[in-house]
Motif scaffolding. Structure first.
Motif, PDB file in Angstrom:
ATOM      1  N   UNK A 173      10.949  27.822  14.044  1.00 18.40           N
ATOM      2  CA  UNK A 173       9.759  28.326  13.346  1.00 18.40           C
ATOM      3  C   UNK A 173       9.801  29.849  13.227  1.00 18.40           C
ATOM      4  N   UNK A 220      11.765  35.786  21.956  1.00 22.62           N
ATOM      5  CA  UNK A 220      10.943  35.235  23.040  1.00 22.62           C
ATOM      6  C   UNK A 220      11.131  33.724  23.155  1.00 22.62           C
ATOM      7  N   UNK A 260      12.520  31.800  26.356  1.00 23.07           N
ATOM      8  CA  UNK A 260      11.684  30.775  26.975  1.00 23.07           C
ATOM      9  C   UNK A 260      12.483  29.478  27.141  1.00 23.07           C
ATOM     10  N   UNK A 273       2.379  31.798   5.607  1.00 29.32           N
ATOM     11  CA  UNK A 273       1.520  30.859   6.319  1.00 29.32           C
ATOM     12  C   UNK A 273       0.079  31.036   5.861  1.00 29.32           C
ATOM     13  N   UNK A 276       5.376  34.692  25.222  1.00 28.93           N
ATOM     14  CA  UNK A 276       5.293  33.415  24.516  1.00 28.93           C
ATOM     15  C   UNK A 276       3.831  33.037  24.282  1.00 28.93           C
ATOM     16  N   UNK A 287       2.032  32.759  20.699  1.00 30.74           N
ATOM     17  CA  UNK A 287       1.494  31.472  20.243  1.00 30.74           C
ATOM     18  C   UNK A 287       0.026  31.605  19.844  1.00 30.74           C
ATOM     19  N   UNK A 308      -0.017  32.818  16.443  1.00 23.10           N
ATOM     20  CA  UNK A 308       0.355  31.775  15.478  1.00 23.10           C
ATOM     21  C   UNK A 308      -0.757  30.763  15.263  1.00 23.10           C
ATOM     22  N   UNK A 336      -1.637  30.306  11.308  1.00 26.34           N
ATOM     23  CA  UNK A 336      -0.975  29.200  10.632  1.00 26.34           C
ATOM     24  C   UNK A 336      -1.751  27.905  10.850  1.00 26.34           C
ATOM     25  N   UNK A 340      -0.076  25.192  12.648  1.00 22.63           N
ATOM     26  CA  UNK A 340       0.056  25.363  14.094  1.00 22.63           C
ATOM     27  C   UNK A 340      -1.277  25.080  14.773  1.00 22.63           C
TER      28      UNK A 340
END
Lengths: 245, 245, 245, 245
Positions: B213, B225, B229, D86, D229, D233, D236, D240, D243
């Protein structure tokens, strides 16, 4: 390129031919910049025009331009095109072919994360014997520089000593694997130094000293930064005649 | 593995014997942790005591303990000694020797910076063909998982596709160079999965999806990242039975 | 400093008193190192002994030692205790209280990630006006240095220009928020320079030049590295009399 | 903007008006993407066209596009223009103004380096009391989620506990300083969750667990990666809709 995922893994990792075509184009543009036919600040022909001139497809042109950008030789200005940013020293092409120079600069992208990680681990794990070895290597560099010229072996021994101090022999093995390209890079760099100024060699020695100081002090972050700084400067000394004192 | 025969500084990069002795000691302590003779939370014998037990010098003991710490298996508490932090799944030693496990965990330290850098560059430079190749590799992973088991080749192909998308064939070459250890790591990891839960395999697939992604979105920092991870989680799944769902 | 009165979770973020006790202990040990009562290479008393001497609990001692380690002043050798690694210049305590010095060194840990991220974004997004502003700030630094002394305002203006070039005003806001501590750090640093050598001031100027060069070149990774190097060197110049030329 | 370097430092760091103009333009384009008037995959008007449409100068347009790229909403394809990458969930604009959303996304760029550095230090320095506090915060998150909704205070308390475990109160102070924006971001994020799926809230909890695990294990690199991370996230999930489960 065969993408069949069922294949024997050897095959999967084979670099394709497309890259090599981009390399050729990269070399030709590099040569024009080094020779001065493309001057600093000047705009490169458009992507479309380069496609026509070299008889290659657009992705190939983009790959070549992307590498020239990554090497800090050209710069894209959104909507305005691509411009020559830095010009290497004339004498660069006296010592190496464009294809080799391209390979040396590719090598920098691998050395940066790899040697930076090794330097960080070295600061965390170094034992007495590692510090002795690093100092011995640096002492040879100092002495050779005093006597007039730093040899590739001495420079390489310093980097090998840092990798070894990481306590993970795979870092040493990796450096060993790319030793051919690495030595070539250092040889070219030192050749430029010999025909250039001593300030340049002094800079190399001082950068080594920063790495050593951080490792001795057990400063992991400092060691990583000092190694990144050193390798980054090595690239700049090669690609920018104004940095090539 | 082919090591370029080029330069004279061959000896410089030879890993010393001391490391191997440390490896042996590492393996023996690892075995005691895996077998449960050393339990989670339990204190290891003092450095001095380990020296006597194994007939090795203090630096060797420190090197072994330092690796166990780096692998997240033990933890040093300043002034209080070293304690077992995590215990791998019992079945780990059914599939691999301690020496191999040690090597797989060493490999993680090299993969982390290398593949993270490749993922970052992939997000910056990927061309259409790269995205197609990554999706093809991930599609094979998905299908194999649906059919019951993910093969090493499929996992490796995904990582090779990311490395290739970096536009710098040296990343592919580096992965190729360590392919033996890498495949061993993946094989062990997938063996654990087959005998373990499907949640574990789902996690691998989802981590791949995060990497893909970010590369598709051109998000360099996110790609680095996500790769860090993923590789970090792979290590944890191997070293902590509680993570090994 | 204005803290947004907004939310109810105010208390959540209140620093506890335990930290301040650790600060006091930190200051006292720092003073002993600066004064030379604890010499380079010398071993500190054991944790237990320090607990007794200062009438504090073990966690407080560990917090203080952990900070001295982070500042590069002492070094823990597993199983052997904690040793003085570097000694700041005598004149350091002429210009600042230990508590202030501790605060300046704490500030470094926040500046490092923050300004490094700003420098990276600056290289990616800088517009013509940003480059003009950075050059103007650096020109003032050069001129002031030529005339004999670099002022805090000029140094601060350079860092503010880089933060602003990130195109994200929150970086500027963050620098503004810590401006008090930041100015104190710079003032102390420049005071040391005035009473020290000009080589020290030259180093500051050259480090700025590396940052500027990378931002102008659009080299994101180089800009981050150059900023990390600069801030790290600033810390070293403060904590190591041998670095304090 | 006054660049006078002699000025009182307060002035130097004041964000200029140019940024705010870019913010307005950013907000308007964002609104068009959220509303679906600009669809995923669709090309934005050219820079020149946008200049005319909004009556702003080219640098302002470039600043706005640069932010939209940084937020992962649009993507520049060299020579082909800028495309919508997105699309956030429709309900995003039910809960926040475009200007606020822009500010939240700016905030991510500051939180990423800052909280990542704090998590790394937390893994290196955490004391027993820190681990207790982190677990307490995470326990509240778990319980609230079980009961149906995670509150901003609980999420914020987790991040504050990690910052505090860094042993450097300036990280806590920095979080406190941006608490207004931070709470806004979390509130919006949790509002989306409440009207969205529980999978989304589960993801937040699991990401927290990864951070906690690495800090407990003393895994500095793992803690930094897990925090990066998590924050990545969070961005995101906001930008998006695919997501935003």
């Amino acid at each position: 390129m065969d993408h069949s995922p069922a294949g024997p893994p050897e095959f999967v990792l084979q670099p394709g031919r497309r890259q090599r075509l981009g390399d050729q184009l990269y070399g030709q543009i590099l040569e024009q910049i080094v020779s001065g036919r493309l001057r600093e600040g000047e705009r490169l022909p458009s992507e479309l025009r380069i496609c026509e001139m070299f008889g290659v497809s657009r992705p190939v042109v983009r790959a070549a331009l992307s590498r020239l950008r990554a090497d800090g030789l050209v710069q894209a200005r959104q909507g305005a095109g691509t411009f020559v940013l830095h010009r290497p020293a004339d004498r660069l092409t006296r010592f190496a072919e464009p294809g080799q120079i391209a390979q040396f600069l590719r090598c920098v992208e691998v050395r940066l994360p790899l040697e930076a990680a090794a330097a960080r681990l070295a600061a965390e794990r170094r034992q007495e014997a590692d510090l002795v070895r690093i100092e011995a290597a640096q002492a040879v560099c100092r002495r050779e520089l005093d006597e007039g010229s730093l040899r590739v072996e001495a420079d390489l021994a310093f980097h090998a000593a840092v990798a070894s101090a990481s306590g993970n022999e795979m870092f040493t093995d990796m450096l060993h694997h790319i030793q051919g390209v690495l030595s070539g890079f250092m040889r070219l760099s030192l050749n430029l130094t010999r025909t250039g100024s001593t300030a340049r060699a002094q800079a190399v020695l001082q950068e080594h000293a920063h790495i050593q100081y951080a490792i001795v002090s057990g400063d992991a972050e400092g060691a990583e930064t000092a190694m990144r700084f050193h390798i980054g400067q090595a690239r700049r000394r090669m690609t920018d005649r104004n940095r090539d004192l």
